[in-house]
Design a protein around this motif. Sequence first.
Motif, PDB file in Angstrom:
ATOM      1  N   TRP A  44       8.283  -6.016  -6.007  1.00 31.48           N
ATOM      2  CA  TRP A  44       8.028  -4.829  -5.180  1.00 31.48           C
ATOM      3  C   TRP A  44       7.905  -5.190  -3.709  1.00 31.48           C
ATOM      4  O   TRP A  44       8.324  -4.426  -2.832  1.00 31.48           O
ATOM      5  CB  TRP A  44       6.790  -4.087  -5.676  1.00 31.48           C
ATOM      6  N   ASP A  45       7.360  -6.365  -3.426  1.00 26.58           N
ATOM      7  CA  ASP A  45       7.251  -6.817  -2.045  1.00 26.58           C
ATOM      8  C   ASP A  45       8.647  -7.064  -1.461  1.00 26.58           C
ATOM      9  O   ASP A  45       8.925  -6.686  -0.321  1.00 26.58           O
ATOM     10  CB  ASP A  45       6.393  -8.080  -1.975  1.00 26.58           C
ATOM     11  N   ASP A  46       9.533  -7.676  -2.237  1.00 31.47           N
ATOM     12  CA  ASP A  46      10.909  -7.904  -1.788  1.00 31.47           C
ATOM     13  C   ASP A  46      11.639  -6.588  -1.542  1.00 31.47           C
ATOM     14  O   ASP A  46      12.374  -6.442  -0.567  1.00 31.47           O
ATOM     15  CB  ASP A  46      11.699  -8.733  -2.807  1.00 31.47           C
ATOM     16  N   LEU A  47      11.441  -5.612  -2.415  1.00 32.83           N
ATOM     17  CA  LEU A  47      12.071  -4.308  -2.236  1.00 32.83           C
ATOM     18  C   LEU A  47      11.595  -3.665  -0.935  1.00 32.83           C
ATOM     19  O   LEU A  47      12.411  -3.165  -0.148  1.00 32.83           O
ATOM     20  CB  LEU A  47      11.775  -3.385  -3.417  1.00 32.83           C
ATOM     21  N   SER A  48      10.296  -3.693  -0.692  1.00 36.52           N
ATOM     22  CA  SER A  48       9.751  -3.127   0.548  1.00 36.52           C
ATOM     23  C   SER A  48      10.370  -3.813   1.759  1.00 36.52           C
ATOM     24  O   SER A  48      10.767  -3.146   2.725  1.00 36.52           O
ATOM     25  CB  SER A  48       8.232  -3.295   0.593  1.00 36.52           C
ATOM     26  N   ARG A  49      10.460  -5.128   1.707  1.00 36.78           N
ATOM     27  CA  ARG A  49      11.005  -5.895   2.830  1.00 36.78           C
ATOM     28  C   ARG A  49      12.486  -5.565   3.047  1.00 36.78           C
ATOM     29  O   ARG A  49      12.935  -5.413   4.174  1.00 36.78           O
ATOM     30  CB  ARG A  49      10.820  -7.389   2.579  1.00 36.78           C
ATOM     31  N   GLN A  50      13.260  -5.432   1.967  1.00 31.99           N
ATOM     32  CA  GLN A  50      14.689  -5.132   2.110  1.00 31.99           C
ATOM     33  C   GLN A  50      14.914  -3.741   2.704  1.00 31.99           C
ATOM     34  O   GLN A  50      15.814  -3.551   3.523  1.00 31.99           O
ATOM     35  CB  GLN A  50      15.399  -5.275   0.769  1.00 31.99           C
ATOM     36  N   ILE A  51      14.119  -2.787   2.281  1.00 36.70           N
ATOM     37  CA  ILE A  51      14.255  -1.439   2.841  1.00 36.70           C
ATOM     38  C   ILE A  51      13.886  -1.452   4.323  1.00 36.70           C
ATOM     39  O   ILE A  51      14.588  -0.870   5.156  1.00 36.70           O
ATOM     40  CB  ILE A  51      13.405  -0.423   2.057  1.00 36.70           C
ATOM     41  N   TYR A  52      12.807  -2.151   4.659  1.00 39.91           N
ATOM     42  CA  TYR A  52      12.431  -2.253   6.066  1.00 39.91           C
ATOM     43  C   TYR A  52      13.555  -2.908   6.869  1.00 39.91           C
ATOM     44  O   TYR A  52      13.958  -2.399   7.922  1.00 39.91           O
ATOM     45  CB  TYR A  52      11.132  -3.060   6.230  1.00 39.91           C
ATOM     46  N   ASP A  53      14.073  -4.032   6.379  1.00 43.99           N
ATOM     47  CA  ASP A  53      15.141  -4.738   7.094  1.00 43.99           C
ATOM     48  C   ASP A  53      16.378  -3.854   7.260  1.00 43.99           C
ATOM     49  O   ASP A  53      17.002  -3.845   8.323  1.00 43.99           O
ATOM     50  CB  ASP A  53      15.519  -6.032   6.369  1.00 43.99           C
ATOM     51  N   PHE A  54      16.719  -3.093   6.223  1.00 44.65           N
ATOM     52  CA  PHE A  54      17.858  -2.182   6.289  1.00 44.65           C
ATOM     53  C   PHE A  54      17.656  -1.154   7.399  1.00 44.65           C
ATOM     54  O   PHE A  54      18.539  -0.931   8.230  1.00 44.65           O
ATOM     55  CB  PHE A  54      18.033  -1.484   4.934  1.00 44.65           C
ATOM     56  N   LEU A  55      16.480  -0.523   7.440  1.00 50.30           N
ATOM     57  CA  LEU A  55      16.209   0.507   8.444  1.00 50.30           C
ATOM     58  C   LEU A  55      15.992  -0.083   9.836  1.00 50.30           C
ATOM     59  O   LEU A  55      16.206   0.593  10.837  1.00 50.30           O
ATOM     60  CB  LEU A  55      15.020   1.364   8.015  1.00 50.30           C
ATOM     61  N   TRP A  79       3.926   2.473   6.631  1.00 52.99           N
ATOM     62  CA  TRP A  79       5.181   2.030   6.049  1.00 52.99           C
ATOM     63  C   TRP A  79       5.154   2.249   4.546  1.00 52.99           C
ATOM     64  O   TRP A  79       4.140   2.075   3.896  1.00 52.99           O
ATOM     65  CB  TRP A  79       5.448   0.570   6.381  1.00 52.99           C
ATOM     66  N   VAL A  80       6.299   2.637   3.988  1.00 57.66           N
ATOM     67  CA  VAL A  80       6.426   2.833   2.546  1.00 57.66           C
ATOM     68  C   VAL A  80       6.350   1.462   1.890  1.00 57.66           C
ATOM     69  O   VAL A  80       7.198   0.606   2.111  1.00 57.66           O
ATOM     70  CB  VAL A  80       7.767   3.513   2.204  1.00 57.66           C
ATOM     71  N   GLU A  81       5.317   1.261   1.125  1.00 56.46           N
ATOM     72  CA  GLU A  81       5.050  -0.022   0.481  1.00 56.46           C
ATOM     73  C   GLU A  81       5.103   0.193  -1.018  1.00 56.46           C
ATOM     74  O   GLU A  81       4.489   1.112  -1.534  1.00 56.46           O
ATOM     75  CB  GLU A  81       3.660  -0.516   0.919  1.00 56.46           C
ATOM     76  N   PHE A  82       5.846  -0.656  -1.699  1.00 57.90           N
ATOM     77  CA  PHE A  82       6.020  -0.473  -3.132  1.00 57.90           C
ATOM     78  C   PHE A  82       4.997  -1.219  -3.981  1.00 57.90           C
ATOM     79  O   PHE A  82       4.873  -0.955  -5.160  1.00 57.90           O
ATOM     80  CB  PHE A  82       7.439  -0.880  -3.554  1.00 57.90           C
ATOM     81  N   THR A  83       4.275  -2.152  -3.381  1.00 59.66           N
ATOM     82  CA  THR A  83       3.234  -2.831  -4.150  1.00 59.66           C
ATOM     83  C   THR A  83       2.023  -1.904  -4.243  1.00 59.66           C
ATOM     84  O   THR A  83       1.771  -1.113  -3.338  1.00 59.66           O
ATOM     85  CB  THR A  83       2.812  -4.162  -3.485  1.00 59.66           C
ATOM     86  N   ARG A  84       1.296  -2.016  -5.316  1.00 67.46           N
ATOM     87  CA  ARG A  84       0.094  -1.181  -5.469  1.00 67.46           C
ATOM     88  C   ARG A  84      -1.007  -1.595  -4.507  1.00 67.46           C
ATOM     89  O   ARG A  84      -1.893  -0.825  -4.192  1.00 67.46           O
ATOM     90  CB  ARG A  84      -0.444  -1.293  -6.900  1.00 67.46           C
ATOM     91  N   CYS A  85      -0.926  -2.829  -4.035  1.00 67.98           N
ATOM     92  CA  CYS A  85      -1.999  -3.382  -3.208  1.00 67.98           C
ATOM     93  C   CYS A  85      -1.715  -3.276  -1.714  1.00 67.98           C
ATOM     94  O   CYS A  85      -2.441  -3.858  -0.912  1.00 67.98           O
ATOM     95  CB  CYS A  85      -2.214  -4.833  -3.590  1.00 67.98           C
ATOM     96  N   GLN A  86      -0.636  -2.580  -1.334  1.00 72.25           N
ATOM     97  CA  GLN A  86      -0.212  -2.489   0.063  1.00 72.25           C
ATOM     98  C   GLN A  86       0.030  -3.877   0.666  1.00 72.25           C
ATOM     99  O   GLN A  86      -0.264  -4.132   1.827  1.00 72.25           O
ATOM    100  CB  GLN A  86      -1.216  -1.717   0.923  1.00 72.25           C
ATOM    101  N   GLY A  87       0.543  -4.790  -0.170  1.00 73.04           N
ATOM    102  CA  GLY A  87       0.909  -6.118   0.296  1.00 73.04           C
ATOM    103  C   GLY A  87      -0.221  -7.124   0.380  1.00 73.04           C
ATOM    104  O   GLY A  87      -0.026  -8.252   0.820  1.00 73.04           O
TER     105      GLY A  87
END
Length: 157
Positions: free
Chosen positions: A110-121, A86-94
């Motif tokens: 960055w964690d919120d952004l990753s979650r929103q993109i996942y939820d959207f898709l 999964w495309v993860e925006f945090t440097r630590c992979q969450g």
Amino acid sequence: MRLSTKGRYAVTAMLDLALNGQDGPVTLADISENQGISLSYLEQLFAALRAKKLVRGVRGPGGGYFLGREADEISIANIICAVDEWVEFTRCQGKQDCRGGQRCLTHSLWDDLSRQIYDFLEEITLADLVERGRNSDAGCDKHKADHLVDEMTGKAA
């Protein structure tokens, strides 16, 4: 954000399968030709999609692939996660150890952004994409028909 080639091609191939698989199994060669994706790359993608039961194969002459579930039960997030990390925006992979074992100041952003993109898709299914395609095709056909009517009635500029 940049979606990997794996993710983009997997979604494209699955959409091709959803559009063309009602009358029988679809071969990877057909998808390759239709979408301009190399056959060997499709074989790798479909191995991952098969492992996640998003597609099922039929062997032998006349064989190919079907969707593993109904199109309205397969989300775009399912497809991307099946073939890709999964495309993860945090440097630590969450993992929250971004800065020397500790959480960085912007981790939540960055964690919120990753979650929103996942939820959207996750909310978009193959059936949604099929319907969007039908609607845009209908719009194109309507535009063409309107243009022809204008030409016939002398309204075209």
